[in-house]
Design an enzyme around this catalytic site. Structure first.
Site, mmCIF file in Angstrom:
data_model
loop_
_atom_site.group_PDB
_atom_site.id
_atom_site.type_symbol
_atom_site.label_atom_id
_atom_site.label_comp_id
_atom_site.label_asym_id
_atom_site.label_seq_id
_atom_site.Cartn_x
_atom_site.Cartn_y
_atom_site.Cartn_z
ATOM 1 C CD GLU A 118 -2.802 -1.118 2.496
ATOM 2 O OE1 GLU A 118 -2.743 -0.161 3.305
ATOM 3 O OE2 GLU A 118 -3.581 -2.082 2.640
ATOM 4 C CD GLU A 185 -9.807 -0.667 -0.397
ATOM 5 O OE1 GLU A 185 -8.688 -1.220 -0.472
ATOM 6 O OE2 GLU A 185 -10.640 -0.922 0.502
HETATM 7 O O1 KIV Z 1 -6.492 -7.054 1.452
HETATM 8 C C1 KIV Z 1 -7.261 -7.028 0.488
HETATM 9 O O2 KIV Z 1 -8.179 -7.852 0.332
HETATM 10 C C2 KIV Z 1 -7.088 -5.946 -0.485
HETATM 11 C C3 KIV Z 1 -8.162 -5.759 -1.502
HETATM 12 C C4 KIV Z 1 -9.325 -5.129 -0.866
HETATM 13 C C5 KIV Z 1 -7.684 -4.995 -2.668
HETATM 14 O O3 KIV Z 1 -6.125 -5.259 -0.437
#
Ligand code: KIV
Length: 279
Positions: A118, A185
């Site tokens: 991220e 997201e």
């Molecule tokens: O952890 C996860 O499931 C994610 C998705 C929502 C993209 O990062």
């Protein structure tokens, strides 16, 4: 060849061909095997594991060991899809060296084909270091759940001019740093469409509208595995497995209590003579 493994080159080509990339989460062998057979292109071992499997109220407590344990099970079930494993909180934020070590460990021990992390500009050094070592990286911007306390909750991101510009710039820089795809997201649809047009690598949206190059959903949400509670606006419920499970297990409970299960159909016989000798 039907079972040829999906590669990063294939994912990039899908964008060029205008073919949507289908991503779905999985955390263990049977579900991963089903989603692979159903035709998903990418199976994400998300750190949403923390919320939907381990019962935490955020992704922050998820450890490397948790991710490895689940990613290994997923990899054992997948033949065709690319498996991407999430880098857990604090496995890549301290330094690029740390990030590389963590990514290397996830790849070596799990058998996945790529990692996801991220963050925008603050994660560029980590992305560069990991990509330089030959490990494919998916970036993730917009609502980044590992920063939920800094973001002040699960809110749509990039709504004002400055934040929107920042997301566009972050996506551009992440692609330049070598990320082969970028998850967006909870980003307004028109902004996600603009980002998708501007960057050369596929965007994969979750709550980011139809203009993305692909879509991802957490399977517990889309298959209705939780009863009631909060359902984000972007989740389409394709099945209500909670109701199915309650019906099936409810029937089992009744039948065991009333001694209707197991009937002869589900039991093993023995020769009567053998049995009589035991009395
Ligand atoms: O952890 C996860 O499931 C994610 C998705 C929502 C993209 O990062």
């Amino acid at each position: 060849m039907a079972n040829k493994r999906i590669t990063t080159a294939a994912i990039r080509q899908m964008k060029k061909d205008g073919q949507p990339v289908v991503m779905i989460t999985a955390y263990d062998y049977p579900w991963a095997k089903m989603f692979d057979a159903a035709g998903a292109d990418i199976i994400l071992v998300g750190d949403s594991l923390g919320n939907v499997v381990l019962g935490y109220d955020s992704t922050l407590p998820v450890t490397m060991e948790d991710m490895l344990h689940h990613a290994k099970a997923v990899c054992r079930g997948v033949e065709r899809a690319m498996v991407v494993v999430d880098m857990p909180f604090m496995s890549y934020q301290v330094s690029a060296k740390d990030a590389l070590r963590s990514a290397g460990r996830l790849m070596k021990e799990s058998g996945a084909q790529a990692v996801k992390l991220e963050g925008g500009r603050e994660s560029l050094a980590a992305v560069r270091a990991i990509v330089a070592a030959g490990i494919p990286v998916v970036a993730h911007i917009g609502l980044t759940p590992q920063s939920v306390y800094q973001l002040g909750g699960f809110k749509v991101q990039g709504k004002d001019g400055a934040a929107a510009g920042r997301l566009l710039e972050d996506a551009t820089q992440l692609a330049e740093a070598g990320a082969f795809a970028v998850v967006l997201e909870c980003v307004p649809s028109a902004l996600a469409a603009l980002i998708s047009e501007r960057i050369p690598v596929p965007t994969i949206g979750i709550g980011a509208g139809a203009g993305c190059d692909g879509q991802v959903l957490v399977y517990h949400d889309m298959l209705g595995l939780f009863n009631g509670g909060f359902k984000p606006k972007f989740v389409k419920r394709y099945k209500n497995l909670y109701a199915e499970v309650m019906e099936g297990v409810g029937q089992y409970v009744d039948e065991v209590r009333s001694r209707r299960f197991p009937s002869d159909e589900y039991s093993f016989p023995i020769d009567q003579e053998i049995l009589e000798k035991l009395y």
